[in-house]
Every structure is written in C-alpha cells, then in structure tokens.
Design a protein around this motif. Structure first.
Motif, mmCIF file in Angstrom:
data_model
loop_
_atom_site.group_PDB
_atom_site.id
_atom_site.type_symbol
_atom_site.label_atom_id
_atom_site.label_comp_id
_atom_site.label_asym_id
_atom_site.label_seq_id
_atom_site.Cartn_x
_atom_site.Cartn_y
_atom_site.Cartn_z
ATOM 1 N N VAL A 255 12.521 -30.407 -10.223
ATOM 2 C CA VAL A 255 12.178 -31.112 -8.990
ATOM 3 C C VAL A 255 12.703 -32.543 -8.977
ATOM 4 O O VAL A 255 13.149 -33.035 -7.937
ATOM 5 C CB VAL A 255 10.643 -31.096 -8.774
ATOM 6 N N THR A 256 12.670 -33.219 -10.104
ATOM 7 C CA THR A 256 13.050 -34.631 -10.164
ATOM 8 C C THR A 256 14.405 -34.928 -9.520
ATOM 9 O O THR A 256 14.512 -35.868 -8.734
ATOM 10 C CB THR A 256 12.983 -35.143 -11.615
ATOM 11 N N PRO A 257 15.451 -34.157 -9.801
ATOM 12 C CA PRO A 257 16.748 -34.513 -9.218
ATOM 13 C C PRO A 257 16.935 -34.108 -7.750
ATOM 14 O O PRO A 257 17.975 -34.429 -7.167
ATOM 15 C CB PRO A 257 17.752 -33.766 -10.110
ATOM 16 N N LEU A 258 15.970 -33.418 -7.156
ATOM 17 C CA LEU A 258 16.141 -33.020 -5.756
ATOM 18 C C LEU A 258 16.327 -34.243 -4.875
ATOM 19 O O LEU A 258 15.639 -35.255 -5.027
ATOM 20 C CB LEU A 258 14.947 -32.207 -5.266
ATOM 21 N N ASN A 259 17.264 -34.126 -3.940
ATOM 22 C CA ASN A 259 17.546 -35.225 -3.023
ATOM 23 C C ASN A 259 17.849 -34.638 -1.644
ATOM 24 O O ASN A 259 17.745 -33.430 -1.442
ATOM 25 C CB ASN A 259 18.699 -36.083 -3.550
ATOM 26 N N ALA A 260 18.252 -35.473 -0.711
ATOM 27 C CA ALA A 260 18.495 -35.021 0.658
ATOM 28 C C ALA A 260 19.578 -33.953 0.744
ATOM 29 O O ALA A 260 19.571 -33.122 1.648
ATOM 30 C CB ALA A 260 18.855 -36.205 1.553
ATOM 31 N N VAL A 261 20.498 -33.948 -0.185
ATOM 32 C CA VAL A 261 21.573 -32.952 -0.183
ATOM 33 C C VAL A 261 21.097 -31.623 -0.767
ATOM 34 O O VAL A 261 21.393 -30.558 -0.234
ATOM 35 C CB VAL A 261 22.800 -33.480 -0.970
ATOM 36 N N THR A 262 20.318 -31.672 -1.843
ATOM 37 C CA THR A 262 19.901 -30.441 -2.528
ATOM 38 C C THR A 262 18.586 -29.866 -2.018
ATOM 39 O O THR A 262 18.325 -28.678 -2.187
ATOM 40 C CB THR A 262 19.788 -30.686 -4.041
ATOM 41 N N PHE A 263 17.764 -30.687 -1.390
ATOM 42 C CA PHE A 263 16.435 -30.237 -0.981
ATOM 43 C C PHE A 263 16.460 -29.071 0.016
ATOM 44 O O PHE A 263 15.657 -28.148 -0.120
ATOM 45 C CB PHE A 263 15.606 -31.403 -0.411
#
Length: 184
Positions: free
Chosen positions: A48-56
């Motif tokens: 979950v930590t690396p999730l961002n607007a691109v990967t979410f």
C-alpha cells in the motif's frame, strides 16, 4: 489474474491456520498466529505504501482485499479459542503480550498508511470497500483481543494499554473512511 492471486492468498492463510488450529489455545500457537498476522499486515503495508495517483486506480483494491484476507485469518483463528483454556503462566503471558505489542505497532503503521491514502481512495471510488473491510477487520481483531485478554491475566495492564493504542488508531481510520466510531 486478480481472482487467482486472491484465491492463492486465501488458500495460504487457510492452510497456515489449519496447521495451527488443533492446539490454537497454547501460547506457542497464539504467538505463531500473531506472528502470521504481523507478516500479513507488514506485507500489505509494503504493497500500500507506494500507491500513488498513477497506481491507485488499478491497485487500490489491494487495501480492502488485504484487510479481508487478514480478517479471514483472524476469524479462522478466533474459531479455535476455547473458553476452557486456562490462563497462561506469567512467562508465557509476557511472551504473548510482547508479540501482541509488535502486532499493534505493525498494524498501526498499516492503518496510518491507509488513512494517508484516503484522498486517493475517494478519488477512485475505493472508500466504501475499504471502510467495510476496515470495520470487519476491527471486529475480528476485537474478538481475538478479548479472547486473548482472558488468557494473559498477569499481563492485563500492558495488554490493555496496547489494545487501547490500537483502538485509537482504528477509531481514527474508521472515522476517516466511514464517519463511524470504533467498536473497541
């Protein structure tokens, strides 16, 4: 592929807990189960930590799915507790509370990361499934904790302090995701 990964994760958790199931009330089995919950929470935190607007948009589902997998594992273990299990001796109670403390720390880290992802979850329509999974997880952990509390009476103070700390983080997460209060 999502189905396969979900199925594989659920099968692994079920297998792990079935191995521990026959003597789940022993302190060693409880410690082993809590360590598996720590591993699951830590692994989910790392995803979950690396999730961002691109990967979410394509990966945000892993939050609710991960919470549901942890909930299933805890619920399976909860079914193994027996009211006839005598309280643990002091040295075993200390060991159980120590590993429970580690679980609380890891789980709080995970919940705080998920709280931090709320804006992304709202942007991409993941709030409701995360909120539902979060409430289910909280219920399973509460059931587990109260069953465990009766087994560690000599360490009830430190155990309750950890449970209170976890309750505060759950309350924050449930408020952020659903506007409801915690059940702890």
């Amino acid at each position: 592929m999502k189905f396969f990964s979900t199925f594989l994760a659920a099968a692994f958790v079920a297998l792990l807990l079935n191995v521990a199931g026959t003597m789940a009330q022993t302190s060693d089995q409880v410690i082993s189960a809590i360590q598996s919950f720590i591993t699951s929470s830590s692994n989910l935190d790392a995803e979950v930590t690396p999730l961002n607007a691109v990967t979410f948009p394509t990966m945000g589902f892993i939050i609710a799915e991960g919470f549901n997998n942890i909930t299933s594992a805890v619920n399976t273990f909860n079914a193994e507790f027996s009211a006839d299990t005598p309280p643990y001796p002091d040295d075993a109670a200390v060991a159980v509370v120590d590993v429970f403390t580690a679980f609380v720390e890891v789980h709080q880290d995970l919940l705080n990361v998920v709280i931090g992802k709320h804006t992304l979850a709202a942007m991409f329509g993941f709030v409701a499934p995360i909120a539902a999974a979060l409430r289910s997880l909280e219920g399973a952990v509460v059931t587990f904790a109260f069953a465990l509390l009766s087994l560690v009476p000599t360490e009830s103070g430190p155990f309750t302090a950890q449970l209170d700390a976890l309750a505060a983080t759950f309350a924050n997460a449930t408020m952020v995701y659903g506007g409801v209060t915690s059940v702890i």
